[in-house]
Design an enzyme around this catalytic site. Structure first.
Site, PDB file in Angstrom:
ATOM      1  CD  GLU A 175      74.673  13.310  74.045  1.00  0.00           C
ATOM      2  OE1 GLU A 175      74.009  13.623  75.051  1.00  0.00           O
ATOM      3  OE2 GLU A 175      74.273  13.500  72.896  1.00  0.00           O
ATOM      4  CE  LYS A 211      91.378   1.234  68.927  1.00  0.00           C
ATOM      5  NZ  LYS A 211      91.510   0.473  67.680  1.00  0.00           N
ATOM      6  CG  ASP A 245      90.866  -2.958  67.537  1.00  0.00           C
ATOM      7  OD1 ASP A 245      91.126  -2.365  68.601  1.00  0.00           O
ATOM      8  OD2 ASP A 245      90.357  -2.411  66.547  1.00  0.00           O
ATOM      9  CB  CYS A 267      68.344  16.403  71.420  1.00  0.00           C
ATOM     10  SG  CYS A 267      68.426  17.745  70.267  1.00  0.00           S
ATOM     11  CE1 TYR A 268      62.501  13.922  65.695  1.00  0.00           C
ATOM     12  CE2 TYR A 268      62.959  11.738  66.587  1.00  0.00           C
ATOM     13  CZ  TYR A 268      62.217  12.564  65.769  1.00  0.00           C
ATOM     14  OH  TYR A 268      61.174  12.049  65.033  1.00  0.00           O
ATOM     15  CG  HIS A 306      73.279  16.992  72.709  1.00  0.00           C
ATOM     16  ND1 HIS A 306      72.882  15.818  72.116  1.00  0.00           N
ATOM     17  CD2 HIS A 306      72.801  17.981  71.928  1.00  0.00           C
ATOM     18  CE1 HIS A 306      72.201  16.080  71.025  1.00  0.00           C
ATOM     19  NE2 HIS A 306      72.128  17.388  70.883  1.00  0.00           N
ATOM     20  N   GLY A 346      68.459  13.387  66.984  1.00  0.00           N
ATOM     21  CA  GLY A 346      68.385  13.029  65.568  1.00  0.00           C
ATOM     22  C   GLY A 346      68.266  14.285  64.748  1.00  0.00           C
TER      23      GLY A 346
END
Ligand code: XMP
Length: 513
Positions: free
Chosen positions: A171, A369, A227, A81-82, A169, A54
């Site tokens: 990710e 997606k 979609d 992180c945060y 991070h 964050g």
């Protein structure tokens, strides 16, 4: 409902990426606001928790916290992180503000070779840091697991409580062993297997839709995009001809697209499709309109009106199928959230009016997606629909700067087809996220053969991106740009100059309008 990893969202830029990575590892994951209570979470089969990063400092006054009962819940927790700093603060660690925040790449050195979190991660590896605070002293039961040159505690853990934190991070792709670390957390610490599979999602959805709709009728607006195509196909799998798809051809699609949609749906999938040729009507409504926001609004309204008119011809319809995706429904209540300034009014077939009195079926509400594309493939949709690039609802109208005319549509459509054909054929790695042509209102002098020309400037835009929220311009090989440029000026009438857009988002946006 599968067992779920919940990501508590503290306003991280990368929060959706965390959830996507976890799902890629076969574990169902949802994002919830940071202050969701344990009472709420505990009702939803939580298997583990991830606290996101964050923008705030955990040391700041009023820094966003979470329900204490969440930390005490006994579930495995990974703070990122945060999220790690917050955990550290909650359990009584000592934090300091760094003189200089650390952003970007760093070398992670593992200090505890025994921890399951770093199984398979070499002694030293590259990680992506972004933080302004640092943990310096850990309380009883917690160990420092790794460090970087500037960050003494780059990872921490309490194996007994299954509470872990990483300052970097995992990710993002820039963290070399990020995927391994997340997988270790899921499998070795939270003991989760491959529990989230699209095939079982598909079966479950089909049964649910069938049970819900019974013998009633449903309609769906096909836009030409991925979609709505996948949503319609899925619902048709459940209720067959009780579903009618309405395809409004506004004439603003890319070359060959309208035909591809109709062929796929009618001939390949044998769906009920009503096609409305509204090309003239849209051109008339857009006549002389140069303002981008007005174009968007006009197209949105006209689309809804035509859709409603067609829908009214089908008696006894009770349900409306929409291709809403998970990123559209994530309840964003981040600490810094405020009423977002409107940059562009996105028009999607999603926003059909409530007064039609239809109940919504949104079978893709929980999917990202990439999952929707995968589902589309599983449902037998052809690649030319499933792999389609993101494309704005108002279509080529927002890629013609200034008023839309049939002639200018033909120019941008022709140029766009060449850009796509050449970039697809080049098989680039990484493949750009989106690439297209924009017809600018600029005319310039040129020379063709022996004659002077005064013709249009076409801009090419090709970007790399994870989600369309931020983007970088793609470093296309010069020979490729050369081929695209030569082909457009030779093959598309009315174009004598090509420019390449080299702006990132921000400050620019992906589309020009
Ligand atoms: P911008 O131009 O806002 O675009 O940076 C971000 C992404 O969204 C797409 N886009 C749209 N998608 N309806 C959509 O469904 C719209 O009205 C719309 N406008 C832009 C754009 O192509 C990019 O991928």
């Amino acid at each position: 409902m599968p067992r779920t990893v919940f990501v508590l969202d503290f306003g991280a830029q990368y929060v959706q990426l965390i959830a996507r990575r976890i799902r890629e590892l076969g574990v169902y994951c949802e994002i919830v606001p940071y202050d969701t209570s344990w009472n709420t979470l505990s009702l939803r089969r939580p298997a583990a928790l991830v606290l996101s990063g964050g923008p705030e400092s955990a040391l700041a006054e009023g820094a966003p916290g979470m329900d204490e009962a969440v930390v005490e819940s006994g579930l495995p927790i990974l703070g990122i992180c945060y999220g790690m700093q917050l955990l550290a603060r909650e359990v009584g660690a000592e934090l300091v503000r760094l003189d200089h925040a650390e952003y970007g790449p760093a070398t992670l050195a593992i200090r505890d070779r025994e921890t399951p979190l770093f199984d398979g991660v070499p002694e030293e590896s590259r990680v992506w840091m972004s933080h302004g605070d640092s943990v310096v002293v850990l309380p009883h039961g917690y160990h420092a697991l790794a460090s970087t040159a500037r960050c003494h505690v780059a990872a921490m853990g309490n194996p007994e409580k299954k509470i872990y934190g990483v300052q970097f991070h995992p990710e993002v792709v820039h963290t070399e062993y990020g995927r391994t670390i997340l997988e270790n957390f899921l499998r070795k610490i939270a003991a989760l297997g491959h529990e989230w599979k699209l095939e079982s999602f598909l079966e479950r959805s089909i049964e649910e839709i069938r049970a819900r709709v019974g013998s009633d009728k449903a309609i769906c607006a096909l836009s030409g995009g991925v979609d709505s195509a996948v949503a319609a196909t899925l619902v048709a799998r459940a209720i067959g001809k009780q579903l009618t798809c309405i395809f409004v051809d506004h004439g603003l699609l890319r070359q060959g697209e309208a035909e591809q949609v109709l062929t796929a749906f009618r001939e390949l999938l044998h769906l009920n499709v009503v096609a409305v040729d509204a090309r003239e009507a849209f051109l008339r409504k857009l006549h002389g309109v140069a303002d981008p926001e007005r174009k968007r609004v006009i197209i949105g309204h006209e689309f809804i009106e035509l859709f409603e008119r067609e829908a009214a011809k089908i008696p006894g319809v009770k349900y409306l199928v929409q291709g809403t995706l998970y990123p559209d429904v994530i309840e964003s209540k981040t600490p810094q959230s405020k009423a977002g300034e409107k940059i562009k009014s996105h028009h999607n077939v999603g926003g059909l009016p409530e007064h039609m009195g239809l109940s919504l079926i949104e079978p893709l509400r929980s999917l990202f997606k990439d999952e929707v594309r995968e589902l589309g493939r599983a449902l037998g949709l052809p690649e030319n629909i499933v792999a389609r690039q993101p494309f704005p609802g108002p279509g080529l109208a927002v890629r013609i700067i200034g008023a839309v005319t049939a002639e200018r549509l033909a120019i941008v459509r022709g140029a766009d087809a060449i850009v796509r054909e050449e970039i697809d054929a080049a098989r680039l790695d990484p493949h750009p996220w989106q690439y297209f042509a924009v017809l600018t209102p600029v005319k310039s002098v040129g020379v063709m053969g022996d004659g002077r020309t005064y013709a249009n400037l076409v801009a090419i835009r090709a970007i790399t991106s994870e989600d369309g929220m931020t983007a970088d311009w793609a470093r296309l090989p010069h020979q490729l740009l050369e081929r695209i440029s030569a082909r457009i000026v030779n093959e598309v009438r009315g174009v004598n100059r090509i420019a390449y857009d080299i702006t990132t988002k921000p400050p620019a946006t992906v589309e020009w309008e």
